[in-house]
Design an enzyme around this catalytic site. Structure first.
Site, mmCIF file in Angstrom:
data_model
loop_
_atom_site.group_PDB
_atom_site.id
_atom_site.type_symbol
_atom_site.label_atom_id
_atom_site.label_comp_id
_atom_site.label_asym_id
_atom_site.label_seq_id
_atom_site.Cartn_x
_atom_site.Cartn_y
_atom_site.Cartn_z
ATOM 1 N N HIS A 17 0.838 -1.208 0.000
ATOM 2 C CA HIS A 17 0.000 0.000 0.000
ATOM 3 C C HIS A 17 0.873 1.258 0.000
ATOM 4 O O HIS A 17 0.609 2.212 -0.740
ATOM 5 C CB HIS A 17 -0.875 0.053 1.271
ATOM 6 C CG HIS A 17 -1.947 -0.995 1.337
ATOM 7 N ND1 HIS A 17 -2.137 -1.786 2.454
ATOM 8 C CD2 HIS A 17 -2.901 -1.360 0.450
ATOM 9 C CE1 HIS A 17 -3.172 -2.590 2.239
ATOM 10 N NE2 HIS A 17 -3.643 -2.363 1.032
ATOM 11 N N LYS A 41 -15.402 -7.147 5.750
ATOM 12 C CA LYS A 41 -15.120 -8.051 6.886
ATOM 13 C C LYS A 41 -14.875 -7.199 8.138
ATOM 14 O O LYS A 41 -14.346 -6.094 8.033
ATOM 15 C CB LYS A 41 -13.869 -8.880 6.600
ATOM 16 C CG LYS A 41 -14.135 -10.062 5.674
ATOM 17 C CD LYS A 41 -12.906 -10.910 5.497
ATOM 18 C CE LYS A 41 -12.054 -10.384 4.359
ATOM 19 N NZ LYS A 41 -10.773 -11.031 4.174
ATOM 20 N N ARG A 89 -1.709 -6.203 -8.079
ATOM 21 C CA ARG A 89 -0.617 -7.121 -7.758
ATOM 22 C C ARG A 89 -0.430 -8.158 -8.855
ATOM 23 O O ARG A 89 0.673 -8.529 -9.203
ATOM 24 C CB ARG A 89 -0.913 -7.843 -6.434
ATOM 25 C CG ARG A 89 -0.839 -6.947 -5.236
ATOM 26 C CD ARG A 89 -1.417 -7.604 -4.028
ATOM 27 N NE ARG A 89 -2.842 -7.840 -4.217
ATOM 28 C CZ ARG A 89 -3.690 -8.160 -3.246
ATOM 29 N NH1 ARG A 89 -3.240 -8.321 -2.027
ATOM 30 N NH2 ARG A 89 -4.969 -8.340 -3.480
ATOM 31 N N SER A 126 -3.233 -7.724 3.102
ATOM 32 C CA SER A 126 -3.503 -7.478 4.522
ATOM 33 C C SER A 126 -3.994 -8.762 5.185
ATOM 34 O O SER A 126 -3.624 -9.067 6.325
ATOM 35 C CB SER A 126 -4.560 -6.383 4.674
ATOM 36 O OG SER A 126 -4.091 -5.181 4.148
#
Ligand code: PNS
Length: 157
Positions: A17, A41, A89, A126
Protein backbone atom coordinates in the site's frame (compact mmCIF):
# COMPACT_ATOMS: atom_id res chain seq x y z
CA UNK A 1 -4.14 20.75 -9.20
CA UNK A 2 -4.70 17.02 -9.64
CA UNK A 3 -6.03 15.09 -6.65
CA UNK A 4 -5.71 11.30 -6.58
CA UNK A 5 -7.82 9.20 -4.23
CA UNK A 6 -6.21 5.96 -3.06
CA UNK A 7 -9.00 4.00 -1.35
CA UNK A 8 -8.89 0.79 0.64
CA UNK A 9 -9.57 -1.04 3.88
CA UNK A 10 -5.93 -0.82 5.01
CA UNK A 11 -6.51 -3.39 7.74
CA UNK A 12 -3.59 -3.09 8.23
CA UNK A 13 -1.53 -1.04 5.73
CA UNK A 14 1.25 -3.10 4.10
CA UNK A 15 4.47 -2.14 2.33
CA UNK A 16 2.54 -2.70 -0.92
CA UNK A 17 0.00 0.00 0.00
CA UNK A 18 2.71 2.47 1.01
CA UNK A 19 4.54 1.80 -2.26
CA UNK A 20 1.40 2.70 -4.24
CA UNK A 21 0.91 5.91 -2.23
CA UNK A 22 4.58 6.86 -2.78
CA UNK A 23 4.17 6.40 -6.55
CA UNK A 24 1.15 8.72 -6.46
CA UNK A 25 3.10 11.32 -4.48
CA UNK A 26 5.63 11.44 -7.31
CA UNK A 27 2.93 12.07 -9.91
CA UNK A 28 -0.03 13.96 -8.42
CA UNK A 29 -0.31 17.29 -6.56
CA UNK A 30 -2.52 15.98 -3.77
CA UNK A 31 -3.05 12.41 -2.63
CA UNK A 32 -5.95 11.45 -0.37
CA UNK A 33 -5.72 8.02 1.22
CA UNK A 34 -9.36 7.06 1.77
CA UNK A 35 -9.86 4.51 4.52
CA UNK A 36 -13.22 2.75 4.35
CA UNK A 37 -14.82 3.00 7.79
CA UNK A 38 -16.69 -0.31 7.68
CA UNK A 39 -14.93 -2.81 5.42
CA UNK A 40 -16.90 -5.89 4.28
CA UNK A 41 -15.12 -8.05 6.89
CA UNK A 42 -14.99 -6.99 10.57
CA UNK A 43 -11.68 -5.11 10.82
CA UNK A 44 -8.87 -6.08 13.18
CA UNK A 45 -7.98 -2.40 13.63
CA UNK A 46 -10.44 0.44 14.24
CA UNK A 47 -10.76 3.28 11.77
CA UNK A 48 -8.75 5.53 14.13
CA UNK A 49 -5.97 2.93 14.39
CA UNK A 50 -5.79 2.39 10.63
CA UNK A 51 -5.73 6.15 9.99
CA UNK A 52 -3.02 6.71 12.61
CA UNK A 53 -0.84 3.95 11.11
CA UNK A 54 -1.24 5.41 7.61
CA UNK A 55 -0.45 8.92 8.83
CA UNK A 56 2.77 7.66 10.36
CA UNK A 57 3.73 5.66 7.26
CA UNK A 58 2.93 8.41 4.73
CA UNK A 59 5.11 11.36 5.83
CA UNK A 60 4.72 13.24 2.54
CA UNK A 61 3.29 16.77 2.60
CA UNK A 62 0.89 16.16 -0.26
CA UNK A 63 -0.80 13.21 1.48
CA UNK A 64 -3.97 13.41 3.57
CA UNK A 65 -5.54 10.44 5.31
CA UNK A 66 -9.33 10.44 5.70
CA UNK A 67 -11.99 7.93 6.65
CA UNK A 68 -15.11 7.48 4.53
CA UNK A 69 -18.41 5.72 4.69
CA UNK A 70 -20.83 4.99 1.87
CA UNK A 71 -20.04 5.13 -1.81
CA UNK A 72 -16.50 5.78 -2.98
CA UNK A 73 -17.77 8.03 -5.78
CA UNK A 74 -19.58 10.27 -3.26
CA UNK A 75 -16.42 10.61 -1.18
CA UNK A 76 -14.39 11.30 -4.34
CA UNK A 77 -16.78 14.13 -5.25
CA UNK A 78 -16.69 15.51 -1.70
CA UNK A 79 -12.89 15.82 -1.67
CA UNK A 80 -12.62 16.99 -5.28
CA UNK A 81 -10.71 13.93 -6.49
CA UNK A 82 -9.90 13.85 -10.20
CA UNK A 83 -9.21 10.13 -10.24
CA UNK A 84 -9.01 6.95 -8.19
CA UNK A 85 -5.75 5.01 -8.02
CA UNK A 86 -5.56 1.32 -7.11
CA UNK A 87 -2.60 -1.04 -6.90
CA UNK A 88 -2.63 -4.18 -9.05
CA UNK A 89 -0.62 -7.12 -7.76
CA UNK A 90 -1.45 -9.77 -10.31
CA UNK A 91 -4.04 -10.86 -12.86
CA UNK A 92 -6.07 -12.27 -9.98
CA UNK A 93 -6.77 -8.68 -8.85
CA UNK A 94 -7.66 -7.55 -12.31
CA UNK A 95 -11.21 -8.91 -12.83
CA UNK A 96 -12.50 -7.51 -9.55
CA UNK A 97 -10.70 -4.19 -9.83
CA UNK A 98 -11.92 -3.70 -13.39
CA UNK A 99 -15.46 -4.38 -12.21
CA UNK A 100 -15.16 -1.76 -9.44
CA UNK A 101 -13.57 0.74 -11.82
CA UNK A 102 -16.33 0.29 -14.39
CA UNK A 103 -19.08 0.54 -11.78
CA UNK A 104 -17.55 3.73 -10.40
CA UNK A 105 -17.26 5.11 -13.92
CA UNK A 106 -20.91 4.26 -14.56
CA UNK A 107 -21.96 5.93 -11.28
CA UNK A 108 -20.06 9.20 -11.63
CA UNK A 109 -17.78 9.13 -14.65
CA UNK A 110 -14.66 9.06 -12.45
CA UNK A 111 -11.48 7.61 -13.93
CA UNK A 112 -9.60 4.78 -12.19
CA UNK A 113 -5.91 4.24 -12.88
CA UNK A 114 -3.91 1.21 -11.84
CA UNK A 115 -0.37 1.17 -10.47
CA UNK A 116 1.58 -2.06 -10.82
CA UNK A 117 2.91 -2.98 -7.40
CA UNK A 118 6.56 -3.74 -6.83
CA UNK A 119 7.16 -7.36 -7.88
CA UNK A 120 8.46 -8.22 -4.41
CA UNK A 121 5.10 -7.21 -2.94
CA UNK A 122 3.07 -9.13 -5.52
CA UNK A 123 1.99 -11.82 -3.04
CA UNK A 124 1.33 -9.43 -0.19
CA UNK A 125 -2.14 -8.82 1.23
CA UNK A 126 -3.50 -7.48 4.52
CA UNK A 127 -5.37 -10.77 5.08
CA UNK A 128 -2.23 -12.89 4.70
CA UNK A 129 -0.24 -10.54 6.91
CA UNK A 130 -2.90 -10.90 9.65
CA UNK A 131 -2.88 -14.69 9.29
CA UNK A 132 0.91 -14.92 9.53
CA UNK A 133 1.08 -12.49 12.47
CA UNK A 134 -1.84 -14.28 14.19
CA UNK A 135 0.16 -17.51 14.20
CA UNK A 136 3.22 -15.72 15.54
CA UNK A 137 5.12 -15.49 12.23
CA UNK A 138 7.37 -12.56 11.40
CA UNK A 139 5.87 -9.82 9.21
CA UNK A 140 8.69 -7.31 9.70
CA UNK A 141 9.67 -7.43 6.02
CA UNK A 142 6.08 -7.04 4.84
CA UNK A 143 4.69 -4.07 6.74
CA UNK A 144 6.03 -0.80 8.18
CA UNK A 145 7.55 -1.09 11.68
CA UNK A 146 4.60 0.67 13.34
CA UNK A 147 2.20 -1.87 11.82
CA UNK A 148 4.36 -4.84 12.80
CA UNK A 149 4.41 -3.57 16.39
CA UNK A 150 0.63 -3.02 16.40
CA UNK A 151 0.04 -6.55 15.08
CA UNK A 152 2.28 -8.06 17.76
CA UNK A 153 0.43 -6.14 20.46
CA UNK A 154 -3.01 -7.02 19.06
CA UNK A 155 -2.29 -10.73 18.89
CA UNK A 156 -0.56 -10.84 22.26
CA UNK A 157 -3.65 -9.49 23.99
O1 PNS B 1 -8.72 -2.56 0.33
P1 PNS B 1 -9.98 -3.06 -0.30
O2 PNS B 1 -10.82 -3.82 0.70
O3 PNS B 1 -9.72 -3.83 -1.57
O4 PNS B 1 -10.81 -1.74 -0.71
C1 PNS B 1 -12.08 -1.86 -1.32
C2 PNS B 1 -12.77 -0.49 -1.40
C3 PNS B 1 -12.84 0.16 -0.06
C4 PNS B 1 -12.01 0.40 -2.35
C5 PNS B 1 -14.20 -0.76 -1.95
O5 PNS B 1 -14.82 -1.73 -1.19
C6 PNS B 1 -15.08 0.50 -1.96
O6 PNS B 1 -14.94 1.34 -2.81
N1 PNS B 1 -15.99 0.60 -0.96
C7 PNS B 1 -16.87 1.74 -0.81
C8 PNS B 1 -18.31 1.36 -1.16
C9 PNS B 1 -18.54 1.46 -2.64
O7 PNS B 1 -18.38 2.49 -3.26
N2 PNS B 1 -18.96 0.33 -3.25
C10 PNS B 1 -19.21 0.22 -4.67
C11 PNS B 1 -17.90 -0.05 -5.40
S1 PNS B 1 -18.17 -0.14 -7.11
Amino acid sequence: MITALVPGSFDPPTNGHIDVVSRCVAIFDRVVVGVVTNPSKAPLFSIEERKAMLEECCPWESVEVAGFDGLLVDFAREIGANLVVKGLRAMTDFDYELQLAQMNRQLSGIVTMFVATKPEYGYLSSSLVKEVAGFGGSVEELVPAVVSKALQERFRS
